[in-house]
Scaffold this motif. Structure first.
Motif, mmCIF file in Angstrom:
data_model
loop_
_atom_site.group_PDB
_atom_site.id
_atom_site.type_symbol
_atom_site.label_atom_id
_atom_site.label_comp_id
_atom_site.label_asym_id
_atom_site.label_seq_id
_atom_site.Cartn_x
_atom_site.Cartn_y
_atom_site.Cartn_z
ATOM 1 N N GLU A 1 0.927 -1.474 -0.166
ATOM 2 C CA GLU A 1 -0.095 0.180 -0.100
ATOM 3 C C GLU A 1 0.517 1.488 -0.267
ATOM 4 O O GLU A 1 2.079 1.332 0.514
ATOM 5 C CB GLU A 1 -0.615 0.037 1.031
ATOM 6 N N HIS A 2 0.373 2.455 -0.310
ATOM 7 C CA HIS A 2 0.936 3.562 -0.580
ATOM 8 C C HIS A 2 0.239 4.666 0.031
ATOM 9 O O HIS A 2 -0.686 5.108 -1.012
ATOM 10 C CB HIS A 2 1.813 3.796 -2.591
ATOM 11 N N GLN A 3 0.841 4.875 0.638
ATOM 12 C CA GLN A 3 -0.069 5.869 1.287
ATOM 13 C C GLN A 3 0.019 7.184 0.748
ATOM 14 O O GLN A 3 -0.175 8.873 0.162
ATOM 15 C CB GLN A 3 -0.452 6.570 2.845
ATOM 16 N N ARG A 4 1.844 8.180 0.045
ATOM 17 C CA ARG A 4 2.243 9.049 -0.693
ATOM 18 C C ARG A 4 3.051 7.890 -1.939
ATOM 19 O O ARG A 4 4.281 7.414 -1.895
ATOM 20 C CB ARG A 4 2.760 9.827 0.111
ATOM 21 N N ASN A 5 1.986 7.731 -3.392
ATOM 22 C CA ASN A 5 2.456 7.427 -4.285
ATOM 23 C C ASN A 5 3.698 8.329 -4.818
ATOM 24 O O ASN A 5 2.794 8.733 -5.677
ATOM 25 C CB ASN A 5 1.586 6.487 -4.863
ATOM 26 N N HIS A 6 5.323 8.122 -5.004
ATOM 27 C CA HIS A 6 5.778 8.584 -5.663
ATOM 28 C C HIS A 6 5.815 8.682 -6.849
ATOM 29 O O HIS A 6 6.240 9.681 -7.737
ATOM 30 C CB HIS A 6 7.141 8.856 -5.319
ATOM 31 N N ILE A 7 5.848 7.722 -7.482
ATOM 32 C CA ILE A 7 5.516 7.419 -8.500
ATOM 33 C C ILE A 7 4.257 8.435 -9.147
ATOM 34 O O ILE A 7 4.343 8.396 -10.990
ATOM 35 C CB ILE A 7 6.160 6.076 -9.236
ATOM 36 N N LYS A 8 3.751 8.314 -9.026
ATOM 37 C CA LYS A 8 1.917 7.810 -9.399
ATOM 38 C C LYS A 8 2.702 9.912 -9.772
ATOM 39 O O LYS A 8 2.280 10.146 -11.026
ATOM 40 C CB LYS A 8 0.767 8.131 -8.445
ATOM 41 N N ASP A 9 2.957 10.553 -8.980
ATOM 42 C CA ASP A 9 3.217 12.164 -9.555
ATOM 43 C C ASP A 9 3.809 12.168 -10.796
ATOM 44 O O ASP A 9 3.921 13.510 -11.538
ATOM 45 C CB ASP A 9 3.538 13.150 -7.948
ATOM 46 N N ASN B 1 -0.550 0.939 -14.474
ATOM 47 C CA ASN B 1 -1.247 1.296 -12.901
ATOM 48 C C ASN B 1 -1.324 0.503 -11.995
ATOM 49 O O ASN B 1 -2.184 1.132 -11.104
ATOM 50 C CB ASN B 1 -2.963 0.525 -13.955
ATOM 51 N N LEU B 2 -0.620 -0.551 -11.303
ATOM 52 C CA LEU B 2 -0.219 -0.706 -10.519
ATOM 53 C C LEU B 2 0.620 0.010 -10.026
ATOM 54 O O LEU B 2 0.713 0.246 -8.678
ATOM 55 C CB LEU B 2 0.526 -2.180 -10.864
ATOM 56 N N HIS B 3 1.748 0.343 -10.544
ATOM 57 C CA HIS B 3 2.426 1.675 -9.842
ATOM 58 C C HIS B 3 1.883 2.615 -9.832
ATOM 59 O O HIS B 3 2.462 3.441 -8.779
ATOM 60 C CB HIS B 3 3.935 1.437 -10.742
ATOM 61 N N LYS B 4 0.900 3.192 -10.114
ATOM 62 C CA LYS B 4 0.441 4.447 -9.927
ATOM 63 C C LYS B 4 -0.539 4.122 -8.985
ATOM 64 O O LYS B 4 -1.416 5.534 -8.139
ATOM 65 C CB LYS B 4 -1.118 4.825 -11.142
ATOM 66 N N SER B 5 -1.269 3.170 -8.293
ATOM 67 C CA SER B 5 -1.901 2.888 -7.485
ATOM 68 C C SER B 5 -1.706 2.692 -6.082
ATOM 69 O O SER B 5 -0.809 3.266 -5.691
ATOM 70 C CB SER B 5 -2.903 1.364 -7.531
ATOM 71 N N ASP B 6 -2.844 2.822 -5.066
ATOM 72 C CA ASP B 6 -2.731 3.108 -3.782
ATOM 73 C C ASP B 6 -2.039 1.883 -2.972
ATOM 74 O O ASP B 6 -1.928 2.236 -2.699
ATOM 75 C CB ASP B 6 -3.968 3.441 -3.109
ATOM 76 N N LYS B 7 -2.468 0.745 -3.669
ATOM 77 C CA LYS B 7 -2.175 -0.602 -2.825
ATOM 78 C C LYS B 7 -2.862 -1.306 -4.150
ATOM 79 O O LYS B 7 -3.432 -1.371 -5.289
ATOM 80 C CB LYS B 7 -2.980 -0.825 -2.013
ATOM 81 N N GLY B 8 -1.647 -2.305 -4.493
ATOM 82 C CA GLY B 8 -1.397 -3.713 -5.704
ATOM 83 C C GLY B 8 -0.794 -4.894 -5.066
ATOM 84 O O GLY B 8 0.289 -4.854 -3.486
ATOM 85 N N GLY B 9 -1.156 -6.003 -5.858
ATOM 86 C CA GLY B 9 -0.621 -6.501 -5.651
ATOM 87 C C GLY B 9 0.682 -7.140 -6.191
ATOM 88 O O GLY B 9 0.209 -6.672 -7.608
ATOM 89 N N TYR B 10 2.239 -7.218 -6.059
ATOM 90 C CA TYR B 10 3.587 -6.858 -6.603
ATOM 91 C C TYR B 10 3.532 -8.576 -6.782
ATOM 92 O O TYR B 10 3.957 -8.879 -5.673
ATOM 93 C CB TYR B 10 3.911 -5.505 -6.047
ATOM 94 N N THR B 11 5.076 -8.779 -7.569
ATOM 95 C CA THR B 11 5.305 -9.896 -7.530
ATOM 96 C C THR B 11 7.190 -9.229 -7.364
ATOM 97 O O THR B 11 6.759 -8.063 -6.930
ATOM 98 C CB THR B 11 4.956 -10.632 -9.009
ATOM 99 N N SER B 12 7.299 -10.282 -7.001
ATOM 100 C CA SER B 12 8.817 -10.516 -6.939
ATOM 101 C C SER B 12 9.593 -9.262 -8.148
ATOM 102 O O SER B 12 10.085 -8.177 -7.620
ATOM 103 C CB SER B 12 10.018 -11.539 -6.187
ATOM 104 N N ASP B 13 9.613 -9.368 -8.885
ATOM 105 C CA ASP B 13 10.055 -8.706 -10.138
ATOM 106 C C ASP B 13 9.380 -7.301 -10.040
ATOM 107 O O ASP B 13 10.326 -6.287 -10.663
ATOM 108 C CB ASP B 13 9.497 -9.664 -11.730
ATOM 109 N N ASP B 14 8.002 -7.645 -10.128
ATOM 110 C CA ASP B 14 7.153 -5.488 -10.026
ATOM 111 C C ASP B 14 8.233 -5.242 -8.952
ATOM 112 O O ASP B 14 8.421 -3.764 -8.558
ATOM 113 C CB ASP B 14 5.922 -5.888 -9.577
#
Length: 321
Positions: free
Chosen positions: A208-216, A276-289
């Protein structure tokens, strides 16, 4: 043979139980993925106060004097930290040999530079915290994957010690005809093994990302709620590069990501989903992600670090001679 058949059946059941564990839609949630990086919004409030108290001045006559006295880098960063007008006062006091005005202006400039350095340091600390947090999540996920793979390896060793599959197949139809159940179980077990192993490697963990630096960086809002004002001014401000093309640091960061194929190659069908995964507030990430996310954050950190060099240059050029 019945005993061997019983053992093979047991191993198959174990493989299948691992299969259902691996293909569970639930993402892993660990202490590492629940943590968040602390951030203070004091600097945002301070910036708002500065905007209210800021005086409007005609700067049309500043350019010539300032270009004679300061480098372009120093002038550019001075606008980000709101000392451009003070530089003019500093240069005029220096030209008029007004010592009192010179020292007063110098003190104001240094104070703003110090505040800017604190903002940069704060953002870099938060980004480094996010890197460490992501690495901890990856470590926990990789630990789960290794544990499951080790269990599968043990089962496969036991299976291999009972009978040699290649030997069974090469012995001809007499064994196959008399032991169809055994051969079927072995075939199912091996198929399940490779299927489970693939699913285990694709396991995801929740982040989860309360503050997603990649999104901005991707969305480029006019004002960021993630990056502090000085940092965002620097990242979003257009300037002319070496080829006389108008660019921003945000675009430079994105080009660096694209060069390394982060978060996915643009020609891939998975590209939109990964964005969309890296911009989202939370998501399911694989090890590679998670590994890719760390590298994306490191590129942002590298770019923001250049602000400190510009601030140091501004600080050096405003020393009283």
């Amino acid at each position: 043979m019945k005993k061997s058949l019983c053992i093979l059946s047991t191993i198959t059941i174990l493989f299948i139980s691992q299969f259902f564990t691996a293909c569970s839609p639930k993402t892993l949630i660990t202490q590492a993925t629940e943590q968040d990086c602390y951030f203070s919004d004091v600097a945002f409030k301070q910036d708002s106060l500065n905007k209210l108290n800021q005086k409007r001045a005609d700067t049309t006559g500043y350019a010539l004097l300032l270009k004679q006295r300061f480098s372009q880098n120093a002038l550019d960063i001075s606008k980000d930290v709101e000392v451009y007008e003070l530089l003019y006062e500093f240069a005029m006091a220096e030209r008029n040999n007004d010592k009192e005005k010179l020292y007063q202006t110098h003190a104001k400039i240094q104070q703003k530079i110090s505040l800017a350095q604190l903002q940069v340091s704060s953002v870099l600390s938060e980004l480094n915290c996010e890197v460490n947090r992501t690495l901890e999540a990856q470590k926990a996920l990789d630990g789960w994957i290794n544990k499951k793979n080790n269990q599968l390896t043990v089962y496969s060793i036991v299976l291999g010690s009972i009978t040699d599959l290649m030997g069974i197949i090469s012995n001809g139809s007499s064994f196959v005809a008399n032991n169809e159940n055994t051969l079927t179980i072995i075939t199912v077990t091996l198929a399940t093994y490779y299927g489970v192993r693939t699913l285990i490697l694709r396991k995801k963990t929740l982040l989860e990302h309360q503050r997603n630096h990649i999104k901005d960086i991707l969305d480029k809002p006019e004002k960021s709620k993630v990056y502090l004002p000085v940092v965002w001014n620097f990242l979003s401000k257009p300037y002319y590069d070496e080829s006389k093309k108008l660019v921003t640091e945000l675009e430079i960061i994105q080009k660096e990501w694209e060069k390394y194929g982060y978060p996915e190659d643009k020609s891939s069908k998975k590209y939109a989903g990964k964005i969309n995964l890296h911009k989202s507030d939370k998501g399911g990430y694989t090890s590679d992600d998670l590994d890719i996310r760390v590298e994306m954050l490191k590129i942002i950190i590298q770019e923001i670090n250049t602000i400190n060099y510009d601030l140091e240059q501004l600080q050096h050029e405003t020393l009283i001679k």
